[in-house]
Design a protein around this motif. Structure first.
Motif, short mmCIF file in Angstrom:
data_model
loop_
_atom_site.label_atom_id
_atom_site.label_comp_id
_atom_site.label_asym_id
_atom_site.label_seq_id
_atom_site.Cartn_x
_atom_site.Cartn_y
_atom_site.Cartn_z
N ILE A 335 0.84 -1.21 0.00
CA ILE A 335 0.00 0.00 0.00
C ILE A 335 0.87 1.26 0.00
CG2 ILE A 335 -1.60 1.36 1.43
CD1 ILE A 335 -2.83 -1.38 2.30
N GLU A 336 1.86 1.27 0.86
CA GLU A 336 2.73 2.45 0.98
C GLU A 336 3.47 2.72 -0.33
OE1 GLU A 336 4.71 5.73 2.65
OE2 GLU A 336 2.96 4.63 3.39
N ALA A 337 3.95 1.65 -0.96
CA ALA A 337 4.76 1.82 -2.17
C ALA A 337 3.94 2.00 -3.44
CB ALA A 337 5.70 0.62 -2.33
N ASN A 338 2.79 1.33 -3.52
CA ASN A 338 2.07 1.26 -4.80
C ASN A 338 0.71 1.93 -4.83
OD1 ASN A 338 3.71 -0.71 -6.67
ND2 ASN A 338 3.79 -1.59 -4.61
N LEU A 339 0.05 2.06 -3.68
CA LEU A 339 -1.31 2.60 -3.68
C LEU A 339 -1.40 4.02 -3.10
CD1 LEU A 339 -3.35 -0.57 -2.61
CD2 LEU A 339 -2.59 0.13 -4.90
N LYS A 340 -0.49 4.35 -2.22
CA LYS A 340 -0.51 5.67 -1.58
C LYS A 340 -0.54 6.82 -2.59
CE LYS A 340 2.14 8.55 1.65
NZ LYS A 340 3.31 8.59 2.57
N PRO A 341 0.21 6.73 -3.72
CA PRO A 341 0.19 7.85 -4.67
C PRO A 341 -1.19 8.14 -5.27
CG PRO A 341 2.06 6.39 -5.09
CD PRO A 341 1.18 5.70 -4.10
N PHE A 342 -2.13 7.21 -5.17
CA PHE A 342 -3.46 7.40 -5.76
C PHE A 342 -4.48 7.87 -4.72
CE2 PHE A 342 -1.12 4.30 -8.26
CZ PHE A 342 -1.11 4.96 -9.49
N CYS A 343 -4.00 8.13 -3.49
CA CYS A 343 -4.87 8.67 -2.44
C CYS A 343 -4.74 10.20 -2.41
CB CYS A 343 -4.46 8.11 -1.08
SG CYS A 343 -4.56 6.32 -0.95
N LYS A 344 -5.81 10.86 -2.04
CA LYS A 344 -5.79 12.32 -1.91
C LYS A 344 -4.78 12.69 -0.83
CE LYS A 344 -8.11 16.07 -3.34
NZ LYS A 344 -9.53 16.31 -3.07
N ASN A 345 -3.79 13.47 -1.20
CA ASN A 345 -2.71 13.88 -0.29
C ASN A 345 -1.99 12.69 0.33
OD1 ASN A 345 -3.49 16.61 -0.69
ND2 ASN A 345 -5.03 16.43 0.93
N GLY A 346 -2.06 11.54 -0.35
CA GLY A 346 -1.38 10.34 0.15
C GLY A 346 -1.97 9.77 1.42
N GLU A 347 -3.23 10.09 1.72
CA GLU A 347 -3.81 9.70 3.01
C GLU A 347 -4.54 8.36 2.96
OE1 GLU A 347 -5.62 12.77 5.63
OE2 GLU A 347 -5.38 14.07 3.88
N TYR A 348 -4.29 7.56 3.96
CA TYR A 348 -5.04 6.32 4.17
C TYR A 348 -5.08 6.03 5.66
CZ TYR A 348 -0.33 4.18 4.19
OH TYR A 348 0.97 3.86 4.45
N ILE A 349 -5.99 5.14 6.06
CA ILE A 349 -6.18 4.82 7.48
C ILE A 349 -6.13 3.31 7.66
CG2 ILE A 349 -7.77 4.91 9.43
CD1 ILE A 349 -9.01 7.42 8.11
N HIS A 350 -5.23 2.85 8.51
CA HIS A 350 -5.18 1.42 8.84
C HIS A 350 -6.24 1.12 9.90
CE1 HIS A 350 -1.82 0.11 6.49
NE2 HIS A 350 -0.94 0.89 7.08
N ASP A 351 -7.06 0.12 9.64
CA ASP A 351 -8.07 -0.29 10.60
C ASP A 351 -8.15 -1.80 10.62
OD1 ASP A 351 -10.12 -0.10 12.49
OD2 ASP A 351 -11.18 1.48 11.40
N GLN A 352 -9.01 -2.33 11.49
CA GLN A 352 -9.20 -3.77 11.61
C GLN A 352 -10.55 -4.01 12.25
OE1 GLN A 352 -5.78 -3.64 13.81
NE2 GLN A 352 -6.75 -3.31 15.78
N THR A 353 -10.95 -5.27 12.28
CA THR A 353 -12.25 -5.57 12.87
C THR A 353 -12.23 -5.33 14.38
OG1 THR A 353 -11.62 -7.90 13.09
CG2 THR A 353 -12.85 -7.28 11.12
N GLY A 354 -13.40 -4.92 14.88
CA GLY A 354 -13.52 -4.61 16.30
C GLY A 354 -14.80 -5.24 16.85
N ASN A 355 -15.04 -5.00 18.14
CA ASN A 355 -16.14 -5.66 18.83
C ASN A 355 -17.34 -4.75 19.11
OD1 ASN A 355 -14.93 -8.24 19.00
ND2 ASN A 355 -13.58 -7.44 20.59
N GLY A 356 -17.36 -3.57 18.50
CA GLY A 356 -18.54 -2.73 18.64
C GLY A 356 -18.35 -1.54 19.55
N SER A 357 -19.46 -1.02 20.02
CA SER A 357 -19.48 0.22 20.78
C SER A 357 -19.05 0.01 22.24
CB SER A 357 -20.89 0.80 20.76
OG SER A 357 -21.33 0.94 19.42
N ILE A 358 -18.54 1.10 22.84
CA ILE A 358 -18.16 1.05 24.25
C ILE A 358 -18.62 2.32 24.95
CG2 ILE A 358 -16.20 -0.53 24.00
CD1 ILE A 358 -14.35 1.91 24.01
N PRO A 359 -19.10 2.19 26.21
CA PRO A 359 -19.48 3.39 26.95
C PRO A 359 -18.23 4.16 27.39
CG PRO A 359 -19.71 1.45 28.34
CD PRO A 359 -19.33 0.95 26.98
N LEU A 360 -18.35 5.46 27.51
CA LEU A 360 -17.21 6.28 27.88
C LEU A 360 -17.42 6.88 29.27
CD1 LEU A 360 -16.66 8.13 24.49
CD2 LEU A 360 -15.35 6.20 25.39
#
Length: 360
Positions: A335-360
Motif C-alpha cells: 500500500i505504501e509503495a504502490n497505492l498511496k500515490p493514488f490517495c488524496k494527499n497520500g492519506e489512508y487509514i489502517h483499521d481492523q475488525t472490532g467488537n462494537g461500541s463502548i461506553p465512555l
C-alpha cells in the motif's frame, strides 16, 4: 420481535439533568444493502465487519424543561456548532419518539467528534447515529421502571440507530453483524442488526481494513437518493436475490476459512453495488480514475504474489483494502509503495475488525 417490543412502559423515575457518552465504530459491508422500503427497512440482508479505529465519540447532555411542541437540541462537531447536521437529527427524533417518549422533556446538547478526518469521504452516519442511539438508551435505562438487559439494550439501540441511518444498526456490536431477515441465518431481522452466530475460521479473525482516501469531498449522491433509485430499477429484484444468495454462500466460506471464495464474493458485491448506480435513472459513476487504478494494482499484486488481499467499496470512490492479519506487513508495504500515490494527499487509514461500541 416487532416494533411494539421497543415501546417502553411508563417511566417510574425522573431526571433533572445529566449526560451519557459512547464511542461507536463505523462498519464496512461485505454483502451490501442497497434498496429499502417502509421506514428504513432493507430489501435484502447484509453482513458487515465492524471496524475499530474509525469511530465516533458522542456526549449527550440533557436538562429537563417544560415539554414543548418542538424538540430542543443543539449539535456540536469538534466543539463547533453544526446547524447543518440538525435537520437530520430532527428527522431522527421524529422517527424514534414513539420508542423514546422522553425526547420533548429535555433540552439536549449533542457533542460529537470523529477519529477520522471530517469530509474524509468516510461515512460517519453509521458511527454517529449508533453512538447517539446508545446515549439515548443510557438515559432511558436510568428512567425505566424495570431492569433492561444488555441483550435488549443492544437490540433497541440497533433498532433506533437504524431509524437514523440504515447501516448504523450494524455498528452496535461486532465483529460480524447481519442486518436483514435471511432464511439461512437464525434470529436475523429487518428491525435491527444481530451478531453473526455461526462458526468463523481463524483466517477471518482480526481481519485488516486499510481505507484509501481517494476522494475527500462530500458524497456525490446521498445514500437516501441512491437507495430510492432502486425502486424502479430494471435490475433491482435480481440484485436483491444476488445479495441474499451471496450471504448464503458466505456461511460455509467463513466456517472453512476459504479466503479465495471470500474474495470473489466481496469484490463481486462491491462492483454490483456500483453497477446498480451506473444503470439507474438518473445514473451515476461514483468511482474515480484513481479508484480503478487501485483496483487494477490490487489484482496485479494478488496475481503476482499469491496474496489474499482484496478490495471492497462503499457508494463512493474510496477503497477498503481487506486482508488477513498474517499478511499485514507485506500488504502494508504494498500500500505504501504502490497505492498511496493514488490517495488524496497520500492519506489512508489502517483499521481492523472490532467488537462494537463502548461506553465512555
Amino acid at each position: 420481535m416487532t416494533e411494539a417490543n421497543f415501546i417502553p412502559k411508563p417511566y417510574s423515575k425522573t431526571l433533572e439533568n445529566g449526560s451519557a457518552s459512547w464511542q461507536s465504530p463505523s462498519n464496512i459491508a461485505l454483502v451490501k444493502y442497497w434498496g429499502k422500503y417502509g421506514e428504513q427497512l432493507p430489501k435484502n440482508a447484509s453482513i458487515s465487519f465492524t471496524l475499530s479505529n474509525c469511530h465516533t465519540k458522542t456526549r449527550l447532555s440533557f436538562e429537563r424543561i417544560t415539554s414543548t411542541e418542538d424538540f430542543q437540541f443543539e449539535v456540536y462537531l469538534d466543539g463547533k456548532r453544526e446547524e447543518g447536521f440538525e435537520p437530520k437529527i430532527q428527522k431522527f427524533f421524529e422517527r424514534i419518539e414513539t420508542y423514546v417518549p422522553f425526547l420533548r422533556d429535555y433540552k439536549f446538547t449533542i457533542e460529537t467528534t470523529n477519529s477520522f478526518p471530517h469530509s474524509s469521504g468516510i461515512a460517519s452516519s453509521a458511527s454517529g447515529m449508533s453512538a447517539l442511539a446508545l446515549c439515548l438508551l443510557s438515559i432511558e435505562k436510568q428512567l425505566a421502571s424495570e431492569e433492561i438487559s444488555k441483550e435488549f439494550f443492544n437490540k433497541k439501540a440497533s433498532f433506533l440507530a437504524r431509524l437514523g441511518s440504515g447501516s448504523a444498526c450494524r455498528s452496535i456490536e461486532g465483529p460480524l453483524i447481519v442486518w436483514g431477515r435471511h432464511e439461512d441465518i437464525k434470529g436475523s431481522s429487518n428491525l435491527f442488526g444481530t451478531e453473526y452466530s455461526y462458526e468463523v475460521h481463524d483466517n477471518f479473525k482480526n481481519y485488516q481494513d486499510t481505507i484509501l482516501l481517494v476522494d475527500k469531498g462530500e458524497k456525490q449522491v446521498s445514500s437516501t437518493v441512491g437507495h430510492n433509485l432502486m425502486h424502479d430499477h430494471p435490475f433491482s429484484e435480481q440484485r436483491f436475490q444476488q445479495a441474499n444468495d451471496n450471504l448464503s454462500k458466505l456461511i460455509p466460506v467463513l466456517k472453512e476459512g476459504n479466503i479465495s471464495e471470500f474474495i470473489k464474493i466481496v469484490e463481486s458485491e462491491a462492483l454490483s453495488l456500483h453497477a446498480m448506480m451506473m444503470t439507474s435513472m438518473p445514473y451515476f459513476i461514483l468511482m474515480k480514475p484513481n479508484t480503478l487504478e487501485i483496483i487494477n494494482r490490487i489484482w496485479s499484486f494478488r496475481k503476482e504474489t499469491g496474496s489474499n488481499v482484496c478490495f471492497t467499496l462503499d457508494a463512493g470512490a474510496n477503497v477498503h483494502v481487506l486482508y488477513p492479519e498474517t499478511e499485514k506487513e507485506a500488504v502494508s508495504a504494498f500500500i505504501e509503495a504502490n497505492l498511496k500515490p493514488f490517495c488524496k494527499n497520500g492519506e489512508y487509514i489502517h483499521d481492523q475488525t472490532g467488537n462494537g461500541s463502548i461506553p465512555l
